[in-house]
Design an enzyme around this catalytic site. Sequence first.
Site, PDB file in Angstrom:
ATOM      1  N   ALA A  61       0.857  -1.191   0.000  1.00 58.49           N
ATOM      2  CA  ALA A  61       0.000   0.000   0.000  1.00 58.49           C
ATOM      3  C   ALA A  61       0.889   1.236   0.000  1.00 58.49           C
ATOM      4  CB  ALA A  61      -0.878  -0.012   1.239  1.00 58.49           C
ATOM      5  N   GLY A 102       0.744  -5.043   1.058  1.00 56.90           N
ATOM      6  CA  GLY A 102      -0.372  -5.114   0.118  1.00 56.90           C
ATOM      7  C   GLY A 102       0.019  -5.746  -1.210  1.00 56.90           C
ATOM      8  N   GLU A 105      -0.333  -9.305  -0.612  1.00 54.76           N
ATOM      9  CA  GLU A 105      -1.774  -9.582  -0.442  1.00 54.76           C
ATOM     10  C   GLU A 105      -2.478  -9.611  -1.802  1.00 54.76           C
ATOM     11  OE1 GLU A 105      -2.080  -6.349   2.496  1.00 54.76           O
ATOM     12  OE2 GLU A 105      -3.077  -7.816   3.786  1.00 54.76           O
ATOM     13  N   GLU A 125       4.003  -5.101   7.616  1.00 53.66           N
ATOM     14  CA  GLU A 125       3.143  -4.077   8.212  1.00 53.66           C
ATOM     15  C   GLU A 125       3.410  -3.839   9.685  1.00 53.66           C
ATOM     16  OE1 GLU A 125       2.216  -6.305   6.001  1.00 53.66           O
ATOM     17  OE2 GLU A 125       0.716  -5.490   4.618  1.00 53.66           O
TER      18      GLU A 125
HETATM   19  C1  3H9 Z   1       0.505  -2.119   3.492  1.00 53.55           C
HETATM   20  O1  3H9 Z   1       0.776  -2.677   2.478  1.00 53.55           O
HETATM   21  C2  3H9 Z   1      -0.851  -2.160   4.111  1.00 53.55           C
HETATM   22  C3  3H9 Z   1      -1.738  -3.241   3.567  1.00 53.55           C
HETATM   23  O2  3H9 Z   1      -1.542  -4.431   4.255  1.00 53.55           O
HETATM   24  C4  3H9 Z   1      -3.188  -2.902   3.739  1.00 53.55           C
HETATM   25  C5  3H9 Z   1      -3.684  -1.707   3.048  1.00 53.55           C
HETATM   26  C6  3H9 Z   1      -5.169  -1.525   3.190  1.00 53.55           C
HETATM   27  N1  3H9 Z   1       4.594   3.393   0.131  1.00 53.55           N
HETATM   28  O3  3H9 Z   1      13.497   1.876   0.863  1.00 53.55           O
HETATM   29  P1  3H9 Z   1      13.880   2.558  -0.388  1.00 53.55           P
HETATM   30  C7  3H9 Z   1       9.399   4.705  -1.113  1.00 53.55           C
HETATM   31  S1  3H9 Z   1       1.624  -1.144   4.308  1.00 53.55           S
HETATM   32  C8  3H9 Z   1       5.096   4.587  -0.227  1.00 53.55           C
HETATM   33  O4  3H9 Z   1      14.891   3.618  -0.304  1.00 53.55           O
HETATM   34  P2  3H9 Z   1      14.889   0.078  -1.432  1.00 53.55           P
HETATM   35  C9  3H9 Z   1      10.416   5.164  -0.094  1.00 53.55           C
HETATM   36  O5  3H9 Z   1       9.863   6.087   0.793  1.00 53.55           O
HETATM   37  C10 3H9 Z   1       3.056  -1.195   3.292  1.00 53.55           C
HETATM   38  N2  3H9 Z   1       6.405   4.787  -0.510  1.00 53.55           N
HETATM   39  O6  3H9 Z   1      14.273   1.529  -1.541  1.00 53.55           O
HETATM   40  C11 3H9 Z   1      11.462   5.756  -0.996  1.00 53.55           C
HETATM   41  O7  3H9 Z   1      11.010   7.027  -1.403  1.00 53.55           O
HETATM   42  P3  3H9 Z   1      12.037   8.189  -1.718  1.00 53.55           P
HETATM   43  C12 3H9 Z   1       3.814  -2.432   3.495  1.00 53.55           C
HETATM   44  C13 3H9 Z   1       7.214   3.747  -0.414  1.00 53.55           C
HETATM   45  O8  3H9 Z   1      15.062  -0.388  -2.804  1.00 53.55           O
HETATM   46  C14 3H9 Z   1      11.440   4.852  -2.216  1.00 53.55           C
HETATM   47  O9  3H9 Z   1      10.180   4.181  -2.163  1.00 53.55           O
HETATM   48  N3  3H9 Z   1       5.075  -2.341   2.770  1.00 53.55           N
HETATM   49  C15 3H9 Z   1       6.759   2.492  -0.026  1.00 53.55           C
HETATM   50  O10 3H9 Z   1      16.050   0.101  -0.500  1.00 53.55           O
HETATM   51  C16 3H9 Z   1      12.530   3.830  -2.236  1.00 53.55           C
HETATM   52  O11 3H9 Z   1      12.542   3.147  -0.999  1.00 53.55           O
HETATM   53  C17 3H9 Z   1       6.197  -1.952   3.365  1.00 53.55           C
HETATM   54  O12 3H9 Z   1       6.247  -1.692   4.552  1.00 53.55           O
HETATM   55  C18 3H9 Z   1       5.389   2.326   0.254  1.00 53.55           C
HETATM   56  N4  3H9 Z   1       4.863   1.138   0.603  1.00 53.55           N
HETATM   57  O13 3H9 Z   1      13.784  -0.810  -0.709  1.00 53.55           O
HETATM   58  C19 3H9 Z   1       7.397  -1.876   2.487  1.00 53.55           C
HETATM   59  N5  3H9 Z   1       7.808   1.641  -0.008  1.00 53.55           N
HETATM   60  O14 3H9 Z   1      12.881   7.692  -2.849  1.00 53.55           O
HETATM   61  C20 3H9 Z   1       8.228  -0.698   2.842  1.00 53.55           C
HETATM   62  C21 3H9 Z   1       8.878   2.358  -0.382  1.00 53.55           C
HETATM   63  O15 3H9 Z   1      11.184   9.359  -2.020  1.00 53.55           O
HETATM   64  N6  3H9 Z   1       9.296  -0.492   1.887  1.00 53.55           N
HETATM   65  N7  3H9 Z   1       8.534   3.627  -0.620  1.00 53.55           N
HETATM   66  O16 3H9 Z   1      12.820   8.341  -0.443  1.00 53.55           O
HETATM   67  C22 3H9 Z   1      10.462  -1.150   1.950  1.00 53.55           C
HETATM   68  O17 3H9 Z   1      10.694  -1.974   2.789  1.00 53.55           O
HETATM   69  C23 3H9 Z   1      11.508  -0.765   0.934  1.00 53.55           C
HETATM   70  O18 3H9 Z   1      11.200   0.521   0.476  1.00 53.55           O
HETATM   71  C24 3H9 Z   1      11.577  -1.702  -0.289  1.00 53.55           C
HETATM   72  C25 3H9 Z   1      12.549  -1.064  -1.327  1.00 53.55           C
HETATM   73  C26 3H9 Z   1      12.136  -3.054   0.154  1.00 53.55           C
HETATM   74  C27 3H9 Z   1      10.230  -1.872  -0.940  1.00 53.55           C
END
Ligand code: 3H9
Length: 694
Positions: A61, A102, A105, A125
């Site tokens: 998400a 998400g 999911e 999450e």
């Molecule tokens: C969810 O899914 C809820 C659902 O269950 C239910 C919904 C109803 N959203 O980390 P990086 C941005 S909750 C928005 O440096 P990497 C991040 O801020 C979500 N932005 O890259 C950054 O922005 P910027 C569950 C996001 O390659 C850029 O992407 N998911 C999101 O080292 C690059 O990120 C998570 O908790 C997001 N979901 O790692 C995953 N994710 O360039 C959280 C990333 O402007 N994310 N951004 O600074 C991560 O763990 C890592 O970002 C990921 C990539 C492994 C994906």
Amino acid sequence: MAVNYTTQDGVAVITLNNPPVNGLGLSTRAGIVEGIERAQNDPDVKAIVLTGAGKAFSGGADITEFNTPKATQEPTLATVIKIVEGSAKPVVAAIHSVAMGGGLELALGAHYRIAAPGAQIALPEVKLGILPGAGGTQRLPRAIGLEAALNMIVSGAPVLSEKLADSGLFDEVVQGDLLEAALAFARKVGAKQGPHPKVRDRKIEHPNAAGFIQFARNSVAAIAKNFPAPHKCIDAVEAGVQNGFDKGLAFERECFIALVQTPESRALRHAFFGERAASKIPDVPADTPLRDISRVAVIGAGTMGGGIAMNFINAGIAVTLLETKQEALDRGLATIRKNYEASVKKGKLKPEALEERMALITPTLSYDHLRSADLIVEAVFEELGVKEQVFKRLDEVAKPGAILASNTSTLDVDKIAAFTKRPQDVVGLHFFSPANVMKLLEVVRGKETAKDVLATVMQLAKKIRKTAVVSGVCDGFIGNRMIEQYVRQALFMLEEGALPAQVDKAIEKFGFAMGPFRMSDLAGNDIGWAIRKRRYQERPDIHYSKIADRLCEMGRFGQKTGGGWYDYKTGDRTAYPSQVVDEMIGAFSKEINGERRKISDEEIVERLVFALVNEGAKILEEGIASKASDIDMVYLTGYGFPLYRGGPMLYADTVGLYNVERAIRRYAARPNGDAWQLAPGLAKLVAEGHGFNG
Ligand code: 3H9
């Protein structure tokens, strides 16, 4: 377009295309639904492949939408997944690189899943203080079994796709071209008669589900003390086990809505974005060319220098370690080896890695051996004269373009830079002790530090797994400048009526890892004494409590002398309240105030934390920190501020800056009130109705 739609030989390919990580924001969700409908309406399409462009299938998400109208606007993720699952034509999720939250999911809503090896699969999450809110707590246990799913859900940790190859999650884990494999698979299942399998229809089989759920509850008890999410994750899984898929799903939704609004979730999301924001410097463009850093030199093999060297070695970067005497060098190397041996003993490091790491160190007694270094970090005695000698020497030997860094925690980086003819190459790298453990790295930007030097060290910080925060030059930089005000208040409160144990307990209950007096006993009370002595000379206008000087005059420097604010027994770090110290405090109060008053725990917490906030506001105003979240990252990663409160500046926003300002004005009107000079920037934010974070 956040989603692309193409067709290939009877297969519709829906490609999420929402960089950087294909977050499932409103437009992406709407695009998926549009694609599924288009595919249903096209008689030539027999199957659908759902995939992601760029560096992820989907990171989940879009967290930036949380608590905004977009988050709940249809199609919500739950609706999207229902539509995918309800598709009459089979949907095949083709997963590469990242399927998280998400994103996973969504894939679980597809009828089939094909993955490339090396993809990180997670429901992270819980790390954001929430739970999977689009069916993850219901479908994952049905896909991979209760135990494996609960482990993933409560830890949030990623698992590589190949490790899940036989788990029931994937139909295939394929080498080679993922899209080609997914298309071939889709054609195969597209030719089959429906209905196609749905994860929701699978059963959760476990010989003792209730027992395992209880076990999971016990194992999260410690971390769940301050965070509601881990228990809610378990509750939601349990609801599905006991009451079936639909009821479980409804319960999960309820929990998600409640959790996303908690201060703990806000704090964790703040830290998530704060960490990433800290690496961006407003006037240093993201595409600034970097200097190559393949060889590092560290000057000084003491506790600090050794710890700093270990950071680079751990990241596979060769280090030349310089000392003035062979004996000191040998001692430093022996300490590093001992640290690695301890890691081997704990099973954190493979025995063969120990020698590999030690082999990356080149010990030397000669500055001539620093000529090839791309980065030289100085960790010598904290005195300007000593730094002068080192930097003048470095200026002679370092190759052109080498970055010259000082690990100073108190001295003026601009003055240090001026000892060289290349101030643009000089930067402060303030590591925190123990340097091989602590996450925080304050990057001190001198007035002449070149942008590419900053960009390079920020990038390097990531490589050595530090949270780097840029600070301008000022006394104490961000962290120590703020902590000075905190300690000042702690000492004033002793004068006014509190005792060390009461102050420590109150702030530890608030969530700090260690109160100021236990902390000072650990670090050595003589350190603060030396700094105060310098301050008395340099800033006679500032009013300090002299109570800590009295303690030092008693020779009570802390744990190392067997006594400080507390008493210590040999070989025991427990802090025992000290009668002599408490008597000294009582006598001191009488001398200067004539009386002592009862100080409430609430006052202790307010005075300590608001002292940080007020100084933080000044630091922001002066541009020493470029954003409030940088200050929070310093405190979360370097000073033991409770993560679930998100750092001092976010905490102030949660309390309300209006209330913070009122409290500061109240304390300013009391004895020792001269320590409270309200930050104009804070008053301005209150007048404008803003917080530090908007
Ligand atoms: C969810 O899914 C809820 C659902 O269950 C239910 C919904 C109803 N959203 O980390 P990086 C941005 S909750 C928005 O440096 P990497 C991040 O801020 C979500 N932005 O890259 C950054 O922005 P910027 C569950 C996001 O390659 C850029 O992407 N998911 C999101 O080292 C690059 O990120 C998570 O908790 C997001 N979901 O790692 C995953 N994710 O360039 C959280 C990333 O402007 N994310 N951004 O600074 C991560 O763990 C890592 O970002 C990921 C990539 C492994 C994906």
